[in-house]
Design an enzyme around this catalytic site. Sequence first.
Site, short mmCIF file in Angstrom:
data_model
loop_
_atom_site.label_atom_id
_atom_site.label_comp_id
_atom_site.label_asym_id
_atom_site.label_seq_id
_atom_site.Cartn_x
_atom_site.Cartn_y
_atom_site.Cartn_z
CG HIS A 240 -0.93 1.44 7.22
ND1 HIS A 240 0.13 1.15 8.13
CD2 HIS A 240 -0.17 2.09 6.36
CE1 HIS A 240 1.29 1.48 7.84
NE2 HIS A 240 1.07 2.10 6.64
CD GLU A 241 -1.51 2.63 2.69
OE1 GLU A 241 -1.09 3.79 2.60
OE2 GLU A 241 -0.85 1.50 2.87
N GLY B 221 0.94 -1.29 -0.15
CA GLY B 221 -0.09 -0.13 0.03
C GLY B 221 0.93 1.37 0.00
CD GLN C 273 3.26 5.71 2.77
OE1 GLN C 273 2.34 5.26 1.99
NE2 GLN C 273 4.46 5.01 3.12
CG HIS D 207 0.26 6.93 5.27
ND1 HIS D 207 1.41 7.28 5.98
CD2 HIS D 207 0.34 5.52 5.14
CE1 HIS D 207 2.10 6.18 6.20
NE2 HIS D 207 1.69 5.17 5.57
CB CYS E 160 4.86 2.23 7.52
SG CYS E 160 4.52 3.57 6.66
CG LEU E 161 6.72 0.86 1.69
CD1 LEU E 161 6.01 1.36 0.20
CD2 LEU E 161 7.36 -0.11 1.53
ZN LIG Z 1 2.36 3.22 5.84
#
Ligand SMILES: [Zn+2]
Length: 169
Positions: free
Chosen positions: A134-135, A45, A50, A138, A92-93
Amino acid sequence: MIRPILRYGESLLHQPASDVPVVDDEVRRLVDDMIETMYAAPGVGLAAPQIGVARRLFVIDLSVGRRMADLIVMINPVFVEREGMQLEEEGCLSVPGFNATVVRPARAVVRGLDRAGNEQTIEGRELLARAFQHEMDHLDGTLFIDRLRGIKKDLIVRKIHKLRRSGRW
Ligand SMILES: [Zn+2]
């Protein structure tokens, strides 16, 4: 085009994003870049903040490119329903190298626009419900470590600060 992914500490990640005014070609190019960036990472995701764009959209693909049908593009998403609770490890990235157990809804229904600008409603259970939450976080400037409490959070934040001071973050 693969875009650089912002990391914890960069201001755009920590502020709420605003709605996409219109789903035009520029937004579709952004969506394509996000998909490419997510697959390259690789991740399941990615939300626009991000990659430094303060707009409310995210992409999710739990198959990481293996099944076309798994690719979800959500523009201006809202929760229609959320219920239950699950506790699983999450990463998370934007927080590479760290994982933690986060409380998430067991089921979540999200409504938004797809890549063509059409309204869609998608139900997520288990991993997909977790990814939705999660998204969505963000888009509100919240990272998974913001949802942790106590020692676990302090430990991760302290390690990140140490990495930043030594120029490795
Ligand atoms: Zn994330």
